[in-house]
Design a protein around this motif. Structure first.
Motif, PDB file in Angstrom:
ATOM      1  N   GLY A  58      -8.957 128.371  21.234  1.00 19.09           N
ATOM      2  CA  GLY A  58      -7.449 129.360  21.180  1.00 19.09           C
ATOM      3  C   GLY A  58      -6.678 128.544  21.527  1.00 19.09           C
ATOM      4  N   GLY A  59      -5.320 128.355  21.824  1.00 25.79           N
ATOM      5  CA  GLY A  59      -4.064 127.490  22.291  1.00 25.79           C
ATOM      6  C   GLY A  59      -3.855 126.210  22.299  1.00 25.79           C
ATOM      7  N   TRP A  99       0.584 113.669  24.874  1.00 23.45           N
ATOM      8  CA  TRP A  99      -0.329 113.965  22.981  1.00 23.45           C
ATOM      9  C   TRP A  99      -0.270 115.592  23.558  1.00 23.45           C
ATOM     10  CZ3 TRP A  99      -2.097 111.913  27.111  1.00 23.45           C
ATOM     11  CH2 TRP A  99      -3.315 111.840  27.747  1.00 23.45           C
ATOM     12  N   VAL A 100      -1.088 116.362  22.133  1.00 25.38           N
ATOM     13  CA  VAL A 100      -1.767 117.931  22.490  1.00 25.38           C
ATOM     14  C   VAL A 100      -3.039 117.901  21.837  1.00 25.38           C
ATOM     15  CG1 VAL A 100      -0.041 118.278  19.682  1.00 25.38           C
ATOM     16  CG2 VAL A 100      -1.359 120.605  21.288  1.00 25.38           C
ATOM     17  N   ASP A 101      -4.117 117.947  21.672  1.00 26.97           N
ATOM     18  CA  ASP A 101      -5.145 119.138  21.742  1.00 26.97           C
ATOM     19  C   ASP A 101      -5.147 120.069  21.061  1.00 26.97           C
ATOM     20  OD1 ASP A 101      -6.754 115.913  21.739  1.00 26.97           O
ATOM     21  OD2 ASP A 101      -5.917 116.386  23.978  1.00 26.97           O
ATOM     22  N   ARG A 102      -5.942 120.638  20.215  1.00 29.14           N
ATOM     23  CA  ARG A 102      -6.560 121.893  19.580  1.00 29.14           C
ATOM     24  C   ARG A 102      -7.585 122.198  20.853  1.00 29.14           C
ATOM     25  NH1 ARG A 102      -4.698 119.898  15.670  1.00 29.14           N
ATOM     26  NH2 ARG A 102      -6.855 119.611  14.478  1.00 29.14           N
ATOM     27  N   ASP A 151      -2.641 126.449  27.616  1.00 31.35           N
ATOM     28  CA  ASP A 151      -2.202 127.794  27.287  1.00 31.35           C
ATOM     29  C   ASP A 151      -4.048 128.392  26.016  1.00 31.35           C
ATOM     30  OD1 ASP A 151      -1.582 127.638  24.395  1.00 31.35           O
ATOM     31  OD2 ASP A 151      -0.168 127.473  24.697  1.00 31.35           O
ATOM     32  N   SER A 152      -3.239 130.016  25.914  1.00 34.97           N
ATOM     33  CA  SER A 152      -4.394 130.337  24.995  1.00 34.97           C
ATOM     34  C   SER A 152      -3.898 131.595  23.990  1.00 34.97           C
ATOM     35  CB  SER A 152      -5.160 131.461  25.788  1.00 34.97           C
ATOM     36  OG  SER A 152      -4.644 132.517  25.964  1.00 34.97           O
ATOM     37  N   SER A 176      -1.237 124.530  14.304  1.00 38.81           N
ATOM     38  CA  SER A 176      -1.537 124.170  13.044  1.00 38.81           C
ATOM     39  C   SER A 176      -1.844 122.419  12.482  1.00 38.81           C
ATOM     40  CB  SER A 176      -0.688 124.610  11.550  1.00 38.81           C
ATOM     41  OG  SER A 176       0.652 123.786  11.531  1.00 38.81           O
ATOM     42  N   PRO A 177      -2.775 122.574  11.953  1.00 34.29           N
ATOM     43  CA  PRO A 177      -3.088 120.760  11.999  1.00 34.29           C
ATOM     44  C   PRO A 177      -2.203 119.893  11.017  1.00 34.29           C
ATOM     45  CG  PRO A 177      -4.717 122.400  11.228  1.00 34.29           C
ATOM     46  CD  PRO A 177      -3.591 122.814  11.351  1.00 34.29           C
TER      47      PRO A 177
END
Length: 108
Positions: A65-66, A58-61, A14-15, A20-21
């Motif tokens: 953005g997004g 997992w998630v990546d930043r 997504d954008s 946040s870390p």
């Protein structure tokens, strides 16, 4: 999607404002949420389901953005495998058959 031989990687990007870390490291734990009305169980349930099928989530930043949420699943051995991805306000069906995965918006 990306084929890794015995596994496939599915990513949803997504954008939005991103994650946040501080929260990213805990995001898949139960009762961790970034939403005012959230219960913090959705991603924990997703992790449990993916891991029960020998996968990883997992998630990546994203730099622009997004965020991108990704997970791996093993290829189905013959036949057709189906699943459902639920998002806020919409459901998507994941269908696998003939070596191809398809993500389509489920009818309401």
């Amino acid at each position: 999607t990306k084929d890794l031989g015995d596994k496939v990687v599915i990513g949803v990007a997504d954008s939005g404002t991103g994650i946040s870390p501080d929260v990213a490291d805990q995001l898949f734990q139960p009762f961790v949420t970034t939403k005012r009305q959230g219960l913090g169980v959705g991603l924990s349930i997703c992790r449990t389901i993916v891991e029960a099928h020998s996968g990883r989530i997992w998630v990546d930043r994203n730099e622009a953005g997004g965020a991108t949420f990704s997970f791996t699943l093993s290829h189905a051995s013959g036949g057709t495998a189906t699943g459902t991805l639920l998002t806020t306000g919409a459901a998507y069906a994941i269908t696998q058959g003939g070596g191809q995965y398809t993500l389509t918006r489920a009818s309401s």
